[in-house]
Design a protein around this motif. Structure first.
Motif, PDB file in Angstrom:
ATOM      1  N   LEU A   1       0.831  -1.217   0.000  1.00  0.00           N
ATOM      2  CA  LEU A   1       0.000   0.000   0.000  1.00  0.00           C
ATOM      3  C   LEU A   1       0.858   1.256   0.000  1.00  0.00           C
ATOM      4  O   LEU A   1       0.397   2.325   0.393  1.00  0.00           O
ATOM      5  CB  LEU A   1      -0.929   0.007   1.230  1.00  0.00           C
ATOM      6  N   GLU A   2       2.104   1.137  -0.438  1.00  0.00           N
ATOM      7  CA  GLU A   2       3.025   2.280  -0.404  1.00  0.00           C
ATOM      8  C   GLU A   2       2.493   3.480  -1.166  1.00  0.00           C
ATOM      9  O   GLU A   2       2.719   4.626  -0.756  1.00  0.00           O
ATOM     10  CB  GLU A   2       4.386   1.866  -0.972  1.00  0.00           C
ATOM     11  N   SER A   3       1.792   3.240  -2.258  1.00  0.00           N
ATOM     12  CA  SER A   3       1.270   4.356  -3.062  1.00  0.00           C
ATOM     13  C   SER A   3       0.168   5.124  -2.344  1.00  0.00           C
ATOM     14  O   SER A   3      -0.169   6.242  -2.732  1.00  0.00           O
ATOM     15  CB  SER A   3       0.736   3.829  -4.401  1.00  0.00           C
ATOM     16  N   ARG A   4      -0.383   4.532  -1.277  1.00  0.00           N
ATOM     17  CA  ARG A   4      -1.472   5.189  -0.546  1.00  0.00           C
ATOM     18  C   ARG A   4      -1.028   5.717   0.821  1.00  0.00           C
ATOM     19  O   ARG A   4      -1.861   6.061   1.653  1.00  0.00           O
ATOM     20  CB  ARG A   4      -2.629   4.195  -0.354  1.00  0.00           C
ATOM     21  N   TYR A   5       0.269   5.752   1.036  1.00  0.00           N
ATOM     22  CA  TYR A   5       0.771   6.196   2.339  1.00  0.00           C
ATOM     23  C   TYR A   5       0.319   7.613   2.687  1.00  0.00           C
ATOM     24  O   TYR A   5       0.051   7.917   3.862  1.00  0.00           O
ATOM     25  CB  TYR A   5       2.302   6.114   2.374  1.00  0.00           C
ATOM     26  N   SER A   6       0.264   8.482   1.684  1.00  0.00           N
ATOM     27  CA  SER A   6      -0.152   9.865   1.960  1.00  0.00           C
ATOM     28  C   SER A   6      -1.567   9.903   2.529  1.00  0.00           C
ATOM     29  O   SER A   6      -1.858  10.669   3.464  1.00  0.00           O
ATOM     30  CB  SER A   6      -0.085  10.708   0.685  1.00  0.00           C
ATOM     31  N   LEU A   7      -2.437   9.061   1.994  1.00  0.00           N
ATOM     32  CA  LEU A   7      -3.814   8.993   2.477  1.00  0.00           C
ATOM     33  C   LEU A   7      -3.882   8.293   3.835  1.00  0.00           C
ATOM     34  O   LEU A   7      -4.587   8.737   4.743  1.00  0.00           O
ATOM     35  CB  LEU A   7      -4.681   8.251   1.456  1.00  0.00           C
ATOM     36  N   ILE A   8      -3.121   7.215   3.977  1.00  0.00           N
ATOM     37  CA  ILE A   8      -3.126   6.454   5.233  1.00  0.00           C
ATOM     38  C   ILE A   8      -2.579   7.297   6.382  1.00  0.00           C
ATOM     39  O   ILE A   8      -3.008   7.160   7.527  1.00  0.00           O
ATOM     40  CB  ILE A   8      -2.307   5.161   5.078  1.00  0.00           C
ATOM     41  N   SER A   9      -1.634   8.183   6.070  1.00  0.00           N
ATOM     42  CA  SER A   9      -1.004   8.988   7.119  1.00  0.00           C
ATOM     43  C   SER A   9      -1.972   9.980   7.758  1.00  0.00           C
ATOM     44  O   SER A   9      -1.735  10.435   8.886  1.00  0.00           O
ATOM     45  CB  SER A   9       0.202   9.743   6.559  1.00  0.00           C
ATOM     46  N   ILE A  10      -3.077  10.315   7.068  1.00  0.00           N
ATOM     47  CA  ILE A  10      -4.025  11.294   7.613  1.00  0.00           C
ATOM     48  C   ILE A  10      -4.678  10.790   8.897  1.00  0.00           C
ATOM     49  O   ILE A  10      -4.632  11.475   9.931  1.00  0.00           O
ATOM     50  CB  ILE A  10      -5.075  11.683   6.555  1.00  0.00           C
ATOM     51  N   PRO A  11      -5.313   9.580   8.898  1.00  0.00           N
ATOM     52  CA  PRO A  11      -5.881   9.099  10.167  1.00  0.00           C
ATOM     53  C   PRO A  11      -4.820   8.857  11.235  1.00  0.00           C
ATOM     54  O   PRO A  11      -5.086   9.055  12.423  1.00  0.00           O
ATOM     55  CB  PRO A  11      -6.597   7.799   9.775  1.00  0.00           C
ATOM     56  N   ILE A  12      -3.614   8.430  10.824  1.00  0.00           N
ATOM     57  CA  ILE A  12      -2.544   8.226  11.801  1.00  0.00           C
ATOM     58  C   ILE A  12      -2.180   9.553  12.461  1.00  0.00           C
ATOM     59  O   ILE A  12      -2.016   9.636  13.691  1.00  0.00           O
ATOM     60  CB  ILE A  12      -1.315   7.591  11.134  1.00  0.00           C
ATOM     61  N   PHE A  13      -2.075  10.610  11.646  1.00  0.00           N
ATOM     62  CA  PHE A  13      -1.771  11.935  12.192  1.00  0.00           C
ATOM     63  C   PHE A  13      -2.876  12.400  13.140  1.00  0.00           C
ATOM     64  O   PHE A  13      -2.594  12.955  14.218  1.00  0.00           O
ATOM     65  CB  PHE A  13      -1.611  12.947  11.052  1.00  0.00           C
ATOM     66  N   LEU A  14      -4.137  12.160  12.772  1.00  0.00           N
ATOM     67  CA  LEU A  14      -5.252  12.566  13.625  1.00  0.00           C
ATOM     68  C   LEU A  14      -5.232  11.818  14.959  1.00  0.00           C
ATOM     69  O   LEU A  14      -5.544  12.393  16.007  1.00  0.00           O
ATOM     70  CB  LEU A  14      -6.581  12.327  12.902  1.00  0.00           C
ATOM     71  N   VAL A  15      -4.854  10.531  14.904  1.00  0.00           N
ATOM     72  CA  VAL A  15      -4.761   9.745  16.147  1.00  0.00           C
ATOM     73  C   VAL A  15      -3.686  10.326  17.057  1.00  0.00           C
ATOM     74  O   VAL A  15      -3.913  10.533  18.256  1.00  0.00           O
ATOM     75  CB  VAL A  15      -4.462   8.265  15.833  1.00  0.00           C
ATOM     76  N   TYR A  16      -2.514  10.612  16.484  1.00  0.00           N
ATOM     77  CA  TYR A  16      -1.432  11.179  17.288  1.00  0.00           C
ATOM     78  C   TYR A  16      -1.821  12.541  17.842  1.00  0.00           C
ATOM     79  O   TYR A  16      -1.590  12.829  19.030  1.00  0.00           O
ATOM     80  CB  TYR A  16      -0.161  11.310  16.453  1.00  0.00           C
ATOM     81  N   ALA A  17      -2.387  13.392  16.997  1.00  0.00           N
ATOM     82  CA  ALA A  17      -2.755  14.739  17.443  1.00  0.00           C
ATOM     83  C   ALA A  17      -3.786  14.683  18.563  1.00  0.00           C
ATOM     84  O   ALA A  17      -3.665  15.389  19.578  1.00  0.00           O
ATOM     85  CB  ALA A  17      -3.298  15.548  16.258  1.00  0.00           C
ATOM     86  N   THR A  18      -4.792  13.827  18.399  1.00  0.00           N
ATOM     87  CA  THR A  18      -5.826  13.690  19.425  1.00  0.00           C
ATOM     88  C   THR A  18      -5.242  13.140  20.719  1.00  0.00           C
ATOM     89  O   THR A  18      -5.588  13.604  21.817  1.00  0.00           O
ATOM     90  CB  THR A  18      -6.952  12.762  18.931  1.00  0.00           C
ATOM     91  N   SER A  19      -4.350  12.155  20.602  1.00  0.00           N
ATOM     92  CA  SER A  19      -3.718  11.559  21.790  1.00  0.00           C
ATOM     93  C   SER A  19      -2.926  12.602  22.564  1.00  0.00           C
ATOM     94  O   SER A  19      -3.061  12.722  23.792  1.00  0.00           O
ATOM     95  CB  SER A  19      -2.804  10.412  21.381  1.00  0.00           C
ATOM     96  N   ILE A  20      -2.093  13.341  21.852  1.00  0.00           N
ATOM     97  CA  ILE A  20      -1.226  14.321  22.513  1.00  0.00           C
ATOM     98  C   ILE A  20      -2.032  15.450  23.122  1.00  0.00           C
ATOM     99  O   ILE A  20      -1.831  15.825  24.290  1.00  0.00           O
ATOM    100  CB  ILE A  20      -0.175  14.846  21.518  1.00  0.00           C
ATOM    101  N   VAL A  21      -2.977  16.002  22.351  1.00  0.00           N
ATOM    102  CA  VAL A  21      -3.801  17.096  22.867  1.00  0.00           C
ATOM    103  C   VAL A  21      -4.650  16.619  24.046  1.00  0.00           C
ATOM    104  O   VAL A  21      -4.776  17.311  25.064  1.00  0.00           O
ATOM    105  CB  VAL A  21      -4.707  17.672  21.751  1.00  0.00           C
ATOM    106  N   GLY A  22      -5.235  15.428  23.924  1.00  0.00           N
ATOM    107  CA  GLY A  22      -6.083  14.900  24.987  1.00  0.00           C
ATOM    108  C   GLY A  22      -5.332  14.684  26.280  1.00  0.00           C
ATOM    109  O   GLY A  22      -5.797  15.075  27.366  1.00  0.00           O
ATOM    110  N   ASN A  23      -4.158  14.082  26.200  1.00  0.00           N
ATOM    111  CA  ASN A  23      -3.390  13.816  27.418  1.00  0.00           C
ATOM    112  C   ASN A  23      -2.821  15.093  28.025  1.00  0.00           C
ATOM    113  O   ASN A  23      -2.770  15.225  29.257  1.00  0.00           O
ATOM    114  CB  ASN A  23      -2.268  12.817  27.126  1.00  0.00           C
ATOM    115  N   ILE A  24      -2.403  16.034  27.197  1.00  0.00           N
ATOM    116  CA  ILE A  24      -1.947  17.322  27.729  1.00  0.00           C
ATOM    117  C   ILE A  24      -3.101  18.055  28.409  1.00  0.00           C
ATOM    118  O   ILE A  24      -2.925  18.668  29.475  1.00  0.00           O
ATOM    119  CB  ILE A  24      -1.335  18.187  26.603  1.00  0.00           C
ATOM    120  N   THR A  25      -4.290  17.972  27.820  1.00  0.00           N
ATOM    121  CA  THR A  25      -5.470  18.600  28.431  1.00  0.00           C
ATOM    122  C   THR A  25      -5.752  18.019  29.810  1.00  0.00           C
ATOM    123  O   THR A  25      -6.023  18.756  30.775  1.00  0.00           O
ATOM    124  CB  THR A  25      -6.708  18.418  27.521  1.00  0.00           C
ATOM    125  N   ILE A  26      -5.688  16.687  29.920  1.00  0.00           N
ATOM    126  CA  ILE A  26      -5.887  16.037  31.218  1.00  0.00           C
ATOM    127  C   ILE A  26      -4.872  16.551  32.237  1.00  0.00           C
ATOM    128  O   ILE A  26      -5.218  16.892  33.383  1.00  0.00           O
ATOM    129  CB  ILE A  26      -5.760  14.507  31.075  1.00  0.00           C
TER     130      ILE A  26
END
Length: 313
Positions: free
Chosen positions: A21-46
């Motif tokens: 799925l290497e050709s779709r990495y750009s698309l796959i990276s979007i949900p991965i980025f959202l997971v990381y962003a939500t995790s970091i923001v959520g835990n910092i908020t706590i």
């Protein structure tokens, strides 16, 4: 000349994303980025909410702060190589960098397991001895528990890294995941690995294995205490204080068990399944813990809503 020449002293490792799925990495990276962003923001908020609200300076929330810090550590440890693979298609990682990442991934995983156990003990004391809760779990006791948790994890994982350092590898080694795990590094060695394998198993048994047994015992004691309460309303109220913690335990242990089962019995499964399970194991707990505690813990939820209202005003 031996195949283990000077180049093998500094072996190279290639991380693996989702093969095919290497050709779709750009698309796959979007949900991965959202997971990381939500995790970091959520835990910092706590952490910010607990730090700034004096009414939350209680044992339960101190342990929750430990959980949030651990989740932040786990997220930031895996983030660099995840995005190097999915954003830049940069798969190569040096042996020493791989060992460092492996060390901290396993340290934070063991810490998280121990923090969940400490939180179960906290709930047991709160339900069993509500009037003595604060006097039993003093700041000194909590600090001691935190130091013991961190010390155990650091001490258990260090020999595993040292043992891996002594093994021999090919000049180029292909890993199964976009990050470094102990069981994955062991598979790439070309020398005898039984000592490292046995030690890795002992680490799991002495940390997460022991913690899971003590967690189960804790909830048996909690359930026994709750059932001894005469009032049905009080029983329900006591159990409600455990719901967030039970969700956190399930979020942590379910993917871990799934990854272990796939690793042991899923040799015929697609490599993508292995990678997805490993990603779920490392990404889901840091994502879900702040969400669960924000939704299910009234004190946290009310403070977050109050902060949003203040910002809008």
């Amino acid at each position: 000349m031996s195949v283990f020449n000077s180049s093998v002293l500094y072996p190279r490792f290639l991380l693996t994303g989702l093969s095919g799925l290497e050709s779709r990495y750009s698309l796959i990276s979007i949900p991965i980025f959202l997971v990381y962003a939500t995790s970091i923001v959520g835990n910092i908020t706590i952490l910010v909410i607990i730090r700034t609200e004096s009414s939350l300076h209680q044992p339960m929330y101190y342990f929750l702060s430990m959980l949030a810090l651990t989740d932040l550590g786990l997220s930031t440890t895996t983030l660099p190589t995840m995005f190097s693979v999915f954003w830049f298609h940069a798969r190569e990682i040096s042996f020493n960098a791989c060992l460092v990442q492996m060390y901290f991934i396993h340290v934070f995983s063991i810490i998280e397991s121990a923090v969940l156990l400490a939180m179960a003990f906290d709930r047991f004391v709160a339900i069993r001895e509500p009037l003595r809760y604060v006097t039993i779990l003093t700041n000194g006791v909590i600090i001691g528990i935190g130091l013991a948790i961190a010390g155990r994890a650091l001490a258990l994982v260090f020999p595993a890294s040292f043992l891996l350092k002594r093994l021999q590898y090919r000049p180029v080694n292909i890993l199964s995941y976009p990050f470094c795990l102990h069981q994955d590094l062991i598979k790439t060695t070309v020398s005898s690995r039984w000592v490292s394998s046995i030690y890795g198993l002992m680490v799991v048994i002495c940390s997460m294995g022991l913690d899971s047994v003590l967690l189960l015992l804790s909830y048996i004691l909690i359930l026994g205490t709750v059932l001894s309460i005469a009032s049905k309303t009080e029983r329900i109220k006591a159990l409600n204080t455990c719901i967030s913690h039970i969700c956190a335990v399930l979020t942590f242990y379910t993917p871990m068990i799934g990854l272990s089962m796939i690793h042991r019995y899923g040799q015929n499964a697609s490599p993508i399944v292995h990678v997805l399970m490993a990603n779920v194991y490392l990404l889901v707990p840091p994502l879900m813990n702040p969400i669960v505690y924000s939704v299910k813990t009234k004190q946290i939820r009310d403070r977050i809503l109050r902060k949003f209202k203040q910002q809008k005003a």
